[in-house]
Design a protein around this motif. Sequence first.
Motif, PDB file in Angstrom:
ATOM      1  N   SER A   5       0.840  -1.185   0.000  1.00  0.00           N
ATOM      2  CA  SER A   5       0.000   0.000   0.000  1.00  0.00           C
ATOM      3  C   SER A   5       0.877   1.237   0.000  1.00  0.00           C
ATOM      4  CB  SER A   5      -0.910   0.014   1.234  1.00  0.00           C
ATOM      5  OG  SER A   5      -0.143   0.079   2.402  1.00  0.00           O
ATOM      6  N   LYS A   6       0.360   2.344  -0.525  1.00  0.00           N
ATOM      7  CA  LYS A   6       1.144   3.554  -0.692  1.00  0.00           C
ATOM      8  C   LYS A   6       1.603   4.106   0.649  1.00  0.00           C
ATOM      9  CE  LYS A   6       1.057   7.992  -3.076  1.00  0.00           C
ATOM     10  NZ  LYS A   6       0.280   8.905  -3.903  1.00  0.00           N
ATOM     11  N   ASN A   7       2.911   4.525   0.652  1.00  0.00           N
ATOM     12  CA  ASN A   7       3.505   5.171   1.831  1.00  0.00           C
ATOM     13  C   ASN A   7       3.429   4.305   3.085  1.00  0.00           C
ATOM     14  OD1 ASN A   7       4.344   7.497   0.521  1.00  0.00           O
ATOM     15  ND2 ASN A   7       2.334   8.451   0.759  1.00  0.00           N
ATOM     16  N   ALA A 148      21.022   8.759   3.941  1.00  0.00           N
ATOM     17  CA  ALA A 148      20.228   7.817   3.160  1.00  0.00           C
ATOM     18  C   ALA A 148      18.882   8.417   2.738  1.00  0.00           C
ATOM     19  CB  ALA A 148      20.007   6.534   3.961  1.00  0.00           C
ATOM     20  N   LEU A 149      18.272   9.200   3.619  1.00  0.00           N
ATOM     21  CA  LEU A 149      17.011   9.866   3.277  1.00  0.00           C
ATOM     22  C   LEU A 149      17.228  10.904   2.179  1.00  0.00           C
ATOM     23  CD1 LEU A 149      15.600  10.301   6.879  1.00  0.00           C
ATOM     24  CD2 LEU A 149      14.525   8.947   5.069  1.00  0.00           C
ATOM     25  N   ARG A 150      18.350  11.577   2.212  1.00  0.00           N
ATOM     26  CA  ARG A 150      18.650  12.558   1.173  1.00  0.00           C
ATOM     27  C   ARG A 150      18.736  11.890  -0.196  1.00  0.00           C
ATOM     28  NH1 ARG A 150      20.676  17.648   1.187  1.00  0.00           N
ATOM     29  NH2 ARG A 150      21.234  17.572   3.389  1.00  0.00           N
ATOM     30  N   VAL A 151      19.274  10.676  -0.232  1.00  0.00           N
ATOM     31  CA  VAL A 151      19.349   9.948  -1.501  1.00  0.00           C
ATOM     32  C   VAL A 151      17.947   9.691  -2.055  1.00  0.00           C
ATOM     33  CG1 VAL A 151      20.038   7.791  -2.600  1.00  0.00           C
ATOM     34  CG2 VAL A 151      21.565   8.885  -0.965  1.00  0.00           C
ATOM     35  N   VAL A 152      17.025   9.275  -1.191  1.00  0.00           N
ATOM     36  CA  VAL A 152      15.642   9.053  -1.646  1.00  0.00           C
ATOM     37  C   VAL A 152      15.069  10.342  -2.212  1.00  0.00           C
ATOM     38  CG1 VAL A 152      13.319   8.352  -0.983  1.00  0.00           C
ATOM     39  CG2 VAL A 152      15.297   7.243   0.080  1.00  0.00           C
ATOM     40  N   ILE A 153      15.259  11.435  -1.491  1.00  0.00           N
ATOM     41  CA  ILE A 153      14.685  12.722  -1.889  1.00  0.00           C
ATOM     42  C   ILE A 153      15.270  13.206  -3.212  1.00  0.00           C
ATOM     43  CG2 ILE A 153      14.470  15.155  -1.226  1.00  0.00           C
ATOM     44  CD1 ILE A 153      14.661  14.115   1.734  1.00  0.00           C
ATOM     45  N   GLU A 154      16.587  13.075  -3.375  1.00  0.00           N
ATOM     46  CA  GLU A 154      17.245  13.626  -4.556  1.00  0.00           C
ATOM     47  C   GLU A 154      17.212  12.684  -5.752  1.00  0.00           C
ATOM     48  OE1 GLU A 154      21.148  14.705  -3.255  1.00  0.00           O
ATOM     49  OE2 GLU A 154      20.444  16.472  -2.155  1.00  0.00           O
ATOM     50  N   ARG A 155      17.305  11.376  -5.498  1.00  0.00           N
ATOM     51  CA  ARG A 155      17.364  10.428  -6.614  1.00  0.00           C
ATOM     52  C   ARG A 155      15.977   9.995  -7.077  1.00  0.00           C
ATOM     53  NH1 ARG A 155      21.292   5.515  -5.601  1.00  0.00           N
ATOM     54  NH2 ARG A 155      22.737   7.283  -5.486  1.00  0.00           N
ATOM     55  N   PRO A 157      12.742  11.809  -6.577  1.00  0.00           N
ATOM     56  CA  PRO A 157      11.848  12.886  -6.119  1.00  0.00           C
ATOM     57  C   PRO A 157      10.381  12.670  -6.456  1.00  0.00           C
ATOM     58  CG  PRO A 157      13.088  13.575  -8.050  1.00  0.00           C
ATOM     59  CD  PRO A 157      13.677  12.263  -7.615  1.00  0.00           C
ATOM     60  N   ASP A 158      10.107  11.874  -7.475  1.00  0.00           N
ATOM     61  CA  ASP A 158       8.720  11.643  -7.890  1.00  0.00           C
ATOM     62  C   ASP A 158       8.141  10.345  -7.332  1.00  0.00           C
ATOM     63  OD1 ASP A 158       8.759  13.992  -9.453  1.00  0.00           O
ATOM     64  OD2 ASP A 158       9.713  12.908 -11.107  1.00  0.00           O
ATOM     65  N   SER A 159       8.900   9.669  -6.492  1.00  0.00           N
ATOM     66  CA  SER A 159       8.416   8.407  -5.938  1.00  0.00           C
ATOM     67  C   SER A 159       7.447   8.661  -4.794  1.00  0.00           C
ATOM     68  CB  SER A 159       9.586   7.552  -5.435  1.00  0.00           C
ATOM     69  OG  SER A 159      10.111   8.093  -4.229  1.00  0.00           O
ATOM     70  N   GLU A 160       6.717   7.619  -4.438  1.00  0.00           N
ATOM     71  CA  GLU A 160       5.760   7.742  -3.342  1.00  0.00           C
ATOM     72  C   GLU A 160       6.444   7.817  -1.977  1.00  0.00           C
ATOM     73  OE1 GLU A 160       3.521   3.978  -2.499  1.00  0.00           O
ATOM     74  OE2 GLU A 160       4.617   3.290  -4.279  1.00  0.00           O
ATOM     75  N   GLN A 163       8.034  12.160  -0.177  1.00  0.00           N
ATOM     76  CA  GLN A 163       7.422  13.044   0.831  1.00  0.00           C
ATOM     77  C   GLN A 163       7.668  12.528   2.244  1.00  0.00           C
ATOM     78  OE1 GLN A 163       3.221  13.714   0.311  1.00  0.00           O
ATOM     79  NE2 GLN A 163       3.082  15.147   2.019  1.00  0.00           N
ATOM     80  N   SER A 164       7.513  11.221   2.427  1.00  0.00           N
ATOM     81  CA  SER A 164       7.780  10.644   3.744  1.00  0.00           C
ATOM     82  C   SER A 164       9.244  10.830   4.135  1.00  0.00           C
ATOM     83  CB  SER A 164       7.420   9.155   3.745  1.00  0.00           C
ATOM     84  OG  SER A 164       7.731   8.553   4.977  1.00  0.00           O
ATOM     85  N   SER A 165      10.129  10.730   3.157  1.00  0.00           N
ATOM     86  CA  SER A 165      11.555  10.912   3.435  1.00  0.00           C
ATOM     87  C   SER A 165      11.856  12.346   3.845  1.00  0.00           C
ATOM     88  CB  SER A 165      12.379  10.534   2.196  1.00  0.00           C
ATOM     89  OG  SER A 165      12.263   9.154   1.919  1.00  0.00           O
ATOM     90  N   VAL A 166      11.184  13.309   3.226  1.00  0.00           N
ATOM     91  CA  VAL A 166      11.374  14.720   3.602  1.00  0.00           C
ATOM     92  C   VAL A 166      10.957  14.935   5.057  1.00  0.00           C
ATOM     93  CG1 VAL A 166      10.557  17.070   3.214  1.00  0.00           C
ATOM     94  CG2 VAL A 166      11.174  15.628   1.262  1.00  0.00           C
TER      95      VAL A 166
END
Length: 285
Positions: A5-7, A148-155, A157-160, A163-166
């Motif tokens: 399920s999303k997020n 590691a969270l920065r990688v999710v945000i930067e690599r 950015p359009d994934s589900e 936002q949770s990583s931010v």
Amino acid sequence: MLGRSKNSLSFRPSLLACAISLGFLTACGSFDSRAPGALDGYTAQEIFERGEFELETGDADDAAFFFGEIERLYPYSEWAKRALIMQAFSYHRDADYPNSRAAAQRYIDFYPVDEDAAYAQYLLALSYYDQIDEVGRDQGLTFQALQALRVVIERYPDSEYAQSSVLKFDLAFDHLAAKEMEIGRYYLKRNHFAAAVSRFRIVVEDFQTTSHTAEALHRLVEAYLSLGLVAEAQTAGAILGYNYQSTEWYADSYALLTGQGLEPVSIGDNWLSAIYRQMVRGEWL
């Protein structure tokens, strides 16, 4: 996306499908699935569904084992790819963070452009983030979580998961500021004012967007007054008044300053007056 399920870190396996395809394991209580070669005769799909069954029934450790067996027995199959991300999830569910991180990293290494690569990176970040406990512990895990969270945000950015990583990044960042504040207050209570100032300065300079900045400025007023550095104390009070005038921290600083015949104004040429010029007057050079 593996039925998640999303997020969320969840999945929706079919217990009926597991029960039908995995009767070979559930019907015989003496079957030892971990014995050498025990699963060699079964298909990747059967083993995968067994792993889903274990997750659904609450045994994440066994689930991780079954998903790992697919990677061993069918290393180049589509099932192996699916099993690897599920193994990372299972280890995380079992709070086995090092193994979750290792499985997630293997997925990223093997399938860097796959649609689940973002989820693998998110799991890797969570393997650090979910170990961040009380402020008093070592903050090495917090730094690793931020990276590691920065990688999710930067690599991705359009994934589900972006936002949770931010949100988690902001919380982890705030956590680091809280650590500096804790140490600064420790020094302040023991009259180690110079050491306290160095910690509160870090918060003001490096963690301005966190919830701790107002208190850090007030503590600087306290520490600088104790050191007899009046200009720095007044300037800290001026910055506090400009940004946080309605807070209790400004009220306390104002009372401290005026009680000694001083006022919260920027005076002199020090690191705080430079911040005041940048913040209030917009003088960046």
